[in-house]
Design a protein around this motif. Sequence first.
Motif, mmCIF file in Angstrom:
data_model
loop_
_atom_site.group_PDB
_atom_site.id
_atom_site.type_symbol
_atom_site.label_atom_id
_atom_site.label_comp_id
_atom_site.label_asym_id
_atom_site.label_seq_id
_atom_site.Cartn_x
_atom_site.Cartn_y
_atom_site.Cartn_z
ATOM 1 N N THR A 8 41.954 -3.109 -14.884
ATOM 2 C CA THR A 8 41.194 -4.212 -15.476
ATOM 3 C C THR A 8 39.730 -3.789 -15.637
ATOM 4 O O THR A 8 39.298 -2.786 -15.073
ATOM 5 C CB THR A 8 41.246 -5.456 -14.576
ATOM 6 O OG1 THR A 8 40.545 -5.170 -13.350
ATOM 7 C CG2 THR A 8 42.686 -5.878 -14.287
ATOM 8 N N GLU A 9 38.959 -4.579 -16.377
ATOM 9 C CA GLU A 9 37.525 -4.297 -16.553
ATOM 10 C C GLU A 9 36.804 -4.315 -15.207
ATOM 11 O O GLU A 9 35.926 -3.489 -14.958
ATOM 12 C CB GLU A 9 36.902 -5.310 -17.518
ATOM 13 C CG GLU A 9 37.338 -5.145 -18.958
ATOM 14 C CD GLU A 9 36.968 -3.783 -19.522
ATOM 15 O OE1 GLU A 9 35.849 -3.286 -19.275
ATOM 16 O OE2 GLU A 9 37.817 -3.191 -20.221
ATOM 17 N N ASP A 10 37.149 -5.252 -14.319
ATOM 18 C CA ASP A 10 36.520 -5.303 -12.995
ATOM 19 C C ASP A 10 36.851 -4.060 -12.178
ATOM 20 O O ASP A 10 35.989 -3.506 -11.494
ATOM 21 C CB ASP A 10 36.971 -6.554 -12.228
ATOM 22 C CG ASP A 10 36.365 -7.834 -12.767
ATOM 23 O OD1 ASP A 10 35.352 -7.757 -13.509
ATOM 24 O OD2 ASP A 10 36.898 -8.908 -12.448
ATOM 25 N N GLU A 11 38.091 -3.611 -12.233
ATOM 26 C CA GLU A 11 38.484 -2.404 -11.510
ATOM 27 C C GLU A 11 37.755 -1.177 -12.052
ATOM 28 O O GLU A 11 37.317 -0.310 -11.287
ATOM 29 C CB GLU A 11 39.996 -2.200 -11.588
ATOM 30 C CG GLU A 11 40.786 -3.221 -10.779
ATOM 31 C CD GLU A 11 42.278 -3.178 -11.071
ATOM 32 O OE1 GLU A 11 43.055 -3.419 -10.125
ATOM 33 O OE2 GLU A 11 42.662 -2.906 -12.234
ATOM 34 N N SER A 29 31.128 2.547 -10.246
ATOM 35 C CA SER A 29 30.146 2.517 -9.160
ATOM 36 C C SER A 29 30.471 3.570 -8.098
ATOM 37 O O SER A 29 29.592 4.286 -7.615
ATOM 38 C CB SER A 29 30.119 1.122 -8.536
ATOM 39 O OG SER A 29 29.242 1.099 -7.448
ATOM 40 N N GLU A 30 31.743 3.681 -7.739
ATOM 41 C CA GLU A 30 32.164 4.671 -6.745
ATOM 42 C C GLU A 30 31.979 6.094 -7.266
ATOM 43 O O GLU A 30 31.578 6.992 -6.529
ATOM 44 C CB GLU A 30 33.612 4.431 -6.335
ATOM 45 C CG GLU A 30 33.799 3.164 -5.527
ATOM 46 C CD GLU A 30 35.250 2.872 -5.180
ATOM 47 O OE1 GLU A 30 36.083 3.791 -5.251
ATOM 48 O OE2 GLU A 30 35.538 1.720 -4.845
ATOM 49 N N ILE A 31 32.259 6.301 -8.542
ATOM 50 C CA ILE A 31 32.083 7.626 -9.148
ATOM 51 C C ILE A 31 30.606 8.013 -9.158
ATOM 52 O O ILE A 31 30.251 9.150 -8.836
ATOM 53 C CB ILE A 31 32.675 7.665 -10.571
ATOM 54 C CG1 ILE A 31 34.204 7.599 -10.491
ATOM 55 C CG2 ILE A 31 32.205 8.894 -11.340
ATOM 56 C CD1 ILE A 31 34.873 7.329 -11.823
ATOM 57 N N ASP A 32 29.743 7.074 -9.518
ATOM 58 C CA ASP A 32 28.305 7.353 -9.527
ATOM 59 C C ASP A 32 27.830 7.776 -8.139
ATOM 60 O O ASP A 32 27.048 8.723 -8.003
ATOM 61 C CB ASP A 32 27.518 6.139 -10.014
ATOM 62 C CG ASP A 32 27.700 5.878 -11.504
ATOM 63 O OD1 ASP A 32 28.174 6.790 -12.224
ATOM 64 O OD2 ASP A 32 27.381 4.752 -11.939
ATOM 65 N N ALA A 33 28.319 7.102 -7.102
ATOM 66 C CA ALA A 33 27.940 7.451 -5.729
ATOM 67 C C ALA A 33 28.471 8.833 -5.366
ATOM 68 O O ALA A 33 27.768 9.642 -4.741
ATOM 69 C CB ALA A 33 28.457 6.397 -4.756
ATOM 70 N N ALA A 34 29.700 9.138 -5.773
ATOM 71 C CA ALA A 34 30.290 10.449 -5.480
ATOM 72 C C ALA A 34 29.534 11.556 -6.206
ATOM 73 O O ALA A 34 29.314 12.637 -5.650
ATOM 74 C CB ALA A 34 31.771 10.461 -5.869
#
Length: 103
Positions: A74-77, A83-88
């Motif tokens: 989904t768009e929310d997922e 966000s998690e990828i940016d942090a990684a």
Amino acid sequence: MITVEELTRYDDGMTVKKFTVSIPEELYEDLRREARAERTTVSSWVADAVEHQLGLRAMDEGIAEYEAEHGVLTEDELAEAKSEIDAALARSRAKSAGRRKAA
């Protein structure tokens, strides 16, 4: 053809393999220019690129497995994943910078 020439151990405990890779001369010149611009070695630049590519492949496989089991994201997922990828990526860049300083 890739051939392993020797196994080396650096002072920080990292084990590396030296090998020969053949690439077009123009690509090599671009690679050297990029490494110089980032104030790193060609070896470190290539290691970072390989690590990045393998990470992308693992991510694609993970997404395919998830979608096969749970359906399309989904768009929310997708926003949460971004966000998690940016942090990684930020952690990976910090790790790469540390490797460059050690080189």
